[in-house]
Design a protein around this motif. Structure first.
Motif, short mmCIF file in Angstrom:
data_model
loop_
_atom_site.label_atom_id
_atom_site.label_comp_id
_atom_site.label_asym_id
_atom_site.label_seq_id
_atom_site.Cartn_x
_atom_site.Cartn_y
_atom_site.Cartn_z
N ASP A 318 0.56 -1.66 0.00
CA ASP A 318 0.41 0.15 0.14
C ASP A 318 0.85 1.42 0.08
O ASP A 318 0.95 2.42 -0.71
N ALA A 319 2.14 1.31 0.24
CA ALA A 319 3.13 2.28 0.77
C ALA A 319 3.79 2.63 -0.52
O ALA A 319 3.23 3.49 -0.86
N THR A 320 3.46 1.16 -1.19
CA THR A 320 4.62 1.75 -2.15
C THR A 320 3.12 2.17 -3.82
O THR A 320 3.61 3.06 -4.37
N VAL A 321 1.92 1.67 -4.11
CA VAL A 321 1.34 2.12 -4.36
C VAL A 321 0.80 3.61 -3.77
O VAL A 321 0.90 4.74 -5.34
N SER A 322 1.05 3.59 -3.01
CA SER A 322 0.49 5.62 -2.28
C SER A 322 1.79 6.39 -3.07
O SER A 322 0.91 8.04 -3.06
N ALA A 323 2.70 5.67 -2.85
CA ALA A 323 4.08 6.65 -3.56
C ALA A 323 4.21 6.88 -4.75
O ALA A 323 5.33 7.38 -5.23
N SER A 324 3.00 6.61 -5.55
CA SER A 324 3.01 6.73 -6.88
C SER A 324 2.68 8.01 -7.66
O SER A 324 2.75 8.91 -7.26
N VAL A 325 3.56 8.07 -9.28
CA VAL A 325 3.60 9.08 -9.88
C VAL A 325 3.52 9.19 -11.21
O VAL A 325 2.98 8.20 -11.55
N PRO A 326 2.94 10.36 -11.21
CA PRO A 326 2.01 10.45 -13.17
C PRO A 326 2.97 9.73 -14.01
O PRO A 326 4.26 9.48 -13.90
N LEU A 327 3.33 8.58 -14.64
CA LEU A 327 3.03 8.14 -15.65
C LEU A 327 4.68 8.72 -16.46
O LEU A 327 5.48 8.28 -16.74
#
Length: 540
Positions: A318-327
């Protein structure tokens, strides 16, 4: 009138016109016919929606899907794949030779529930067990050969998948399209062996886990895209059931459009190494062509989603997904590195960006991408917008950006949707060739063509093709029966035809004036003798 099923509201704004055969929401502009409704509510393709309506009312639809083989033959192929899936699943759970695949699944912490949900199976190391099974099931082995389930040689038919963990790949309706087979043990052969493309399976158009994730995708605000079959299963076990994977191919536009049906934010999970960054950069234009502004999450180290879950649990993922950036950032970072190679490379980057920007329909996404591209590449926003502007105008047309009072084309479409009897008059006037905007021209053409078949056209479908900014206005006129008076309809049609003709004459005159000015500027640079010679040539 009622509450809209497509967005949250307390005051009803969803209207259904039973006689007209269409629905429209004045809150979110959703609209269309019965097939569009099913496509949106149940995330079906158009052929699937037609089949569902036909089945409900006992109507036989003897059609071909996608211009290919008859639907009845496709059903035979689906049935053959389903039979093979049952064989592989039974072999995994009941045959002694299936134990080593069960042990492998145990080592990967795949639960018995997941084995059942994903209908996992096993292929025997040798022999012709599947061939014999299919014969008993009455499956034509010629069909099985086409599907890549069995092979055919000088000694007869043989099993194509051997010594593998079998992943059935199903569509949103649960039909088995094909298989992915992972080698288990030390046997020779490629690590993964997939079904070949067939009349029912195209790797670039399918997503693994779609059937299993269907309910979760409808309720979630995210679509999580990963690379492997086992990643999808691991995420599913962790309660992250809105996850999908490509089927052993690079992401395609068709797969991206399949995800767009669910209208959630698309987040992709990539490895955090250089290969992951390159894969992210390659996927951005694909998503943009499908109309999706996706995000990217990068997993640190050498982990994949499965191993990350095992080490850190759902909190880590979840932490990894929350740190997503615009592709877009990964894509533009890659372009920026290219543009540093010199002037020619920068020009090539600018041309690529212009082509991509031309396909971005959302104005906010367009503006954001221009600003980001300028930041990463050093190209000015003015240059990027200028290069993309002509192509955007061609792709998008002008109708969607019009506001204010209704123009003659909009009124003409509205009147003909309400009462197509005047369509013949419009056709005879020749005004169709004078309509400048392609969107209105196509809509008028469809109405006139349908009216020529005795009024046989779908109002809901045509209304759905009207640019969103104008759809509410036309739907309101139809639902309020604004054109109930026949003399008024006739006057509107006459006025619209006259207005379109007047606008065409004005454009023609402006074009002539521009040409004359251009010729005047050219003539002013010529000698009187040259001008006299030109006049004599033109006037004989």
């Amino acid at each position: 009138m009622g509450l809209c099923p497509f967005h949250s509201e307390k005051t009803p704004s969803f209207s259904v016109d039973d006689e007209g055969g269409f629905y429209h929401c004045f809150g979110c502009s959703a609209g269309g016919n019965v097939f569009k409704f099913l496509m949106e509510i149940e995330r079906l393709t158009f052929p699937e929606a037609v089949a569902k309506v036909a089945d409900r009312y006992g109507i036989d639809v003897p059609t071909h899907e996608g211009g290919g083989i008859p639907a009845s033959q496709r059903e035979v192929m689906y049935a053959a794949n389903a039979s093979a899936a049952r064989y592989f699943h039974r072999f995994l759970n009941e045959a002694p030779d299936g134990r080593r695949v069960l042990d492998y699944l145990g080592s990967r912490e795949v639960s018995p529930d997941s084995i059942e949900v994903f209908l996992l199976g096993a292929a025997p190391v040798s022999g012709d067990g599947l061939v014999r099974w299919l014969k008993r099931e009455g499956v034509d082995l010629g069909v099985a050969v086409k599907l890549g389930l069995v092979g055919s040689g000088s000694r007869g038919h043989y099993d194509r998948f051997r010594g593998r963990l079998m992943f059935p790949i199903r569509d949103g309706q649960g039909r088995t399209l094909g298989f992915g087979g992972r080698l288990v043990g030390d046997d020779d052969g490629p690590k993964y062996l997939n079904s070949p493309d067939s009349d029912v399976y195209h790797k670039g158009r399918a997503l693994y886990g779609l059937f299993e994730a269907k309910g979760a995708l409808r309720d979630s605000d995210k679509v999580l895209l990963v690379e492997g079959y086992m990643d999808v299963i691991a995420l599913h076990q962790a309660g992250i059931k809105h996850s999908l994977a490509t089927c052993g191919t690079a992401l395609t536009v068709e797969q991206a459009r399949l995800m767009r049906r669910y209208k959630g934010e698309v987040v992709t999970l990539f490895d955090g190494d250089e290969a992951g960054e390159k894969a992210a950069a390659r996927s951005f234009p694909v998503f943009m062509e499908a109309g999706i502004w996706a995000s990217a999450s990068f997993i640190a180290g050498s982990e994949d989603p499965d191993s990350l879950l095992k080490k850190g649990g759902r909190e880590a993922l979840d932490a990894t997904v929350s740190a997503s950036v615009p592709l877009a950032d990964a894509y533009l970072k890659s372009l920026a590195q290219t543009s540093e190679e010199g002037t020619v490379a920068t020009a090539r980057v600018g041309a690529e960006l212009a082509r991509l920007l031309a396909k971005v329909r959302d104005p906010f996404e367009y503006d954001l991408l221009v600003r980001k591209a300028s930041h990463w590449t050093g190209l000015s926003q003015e240059v990027l917008r200028g290069q993309a502007r002509p192509a955007r105008a061609a792709v998008q047309g002008q109708a969607a950006s019009r506001g204010g009072a209704a123009g003659p084309e909009e009124l003409l479409v509205s009147v003909l949707l309400a009462d197509p009897t005047a369509a013949g008059r419009v056709a005879e006037s020749g005004v169709m060739s004078l309509v400048e905007d392609a969107t209105w021209r196509e809509l008028l053409g469809a109405i006139i063509e349908g009216a020529g078949r005795g009024g046989d056209f779908d109002r809901g479908q045509l209304l759905a093709e009207v640019p969103e900014g104008l759809r509410d206005r036309i739907a309101a006129r139809l639902l309020e029966d604004a054109f109930s008076d026949q003399p008024m309809r006739e006057r509107i049609v006459s006025d619209c035809i006259a207005s379109i003709e007047k606008a065409a004459r004005r454009r023609h005159n402006q074009s002539l004036a521009t040409e004359l000015r251009r010729e005047g500027q050219t003539e002013s640079h010529r000698t009187p003798a040259e001008q006299l010679s030109t006049w004599r040539q033109r006037n004989g």
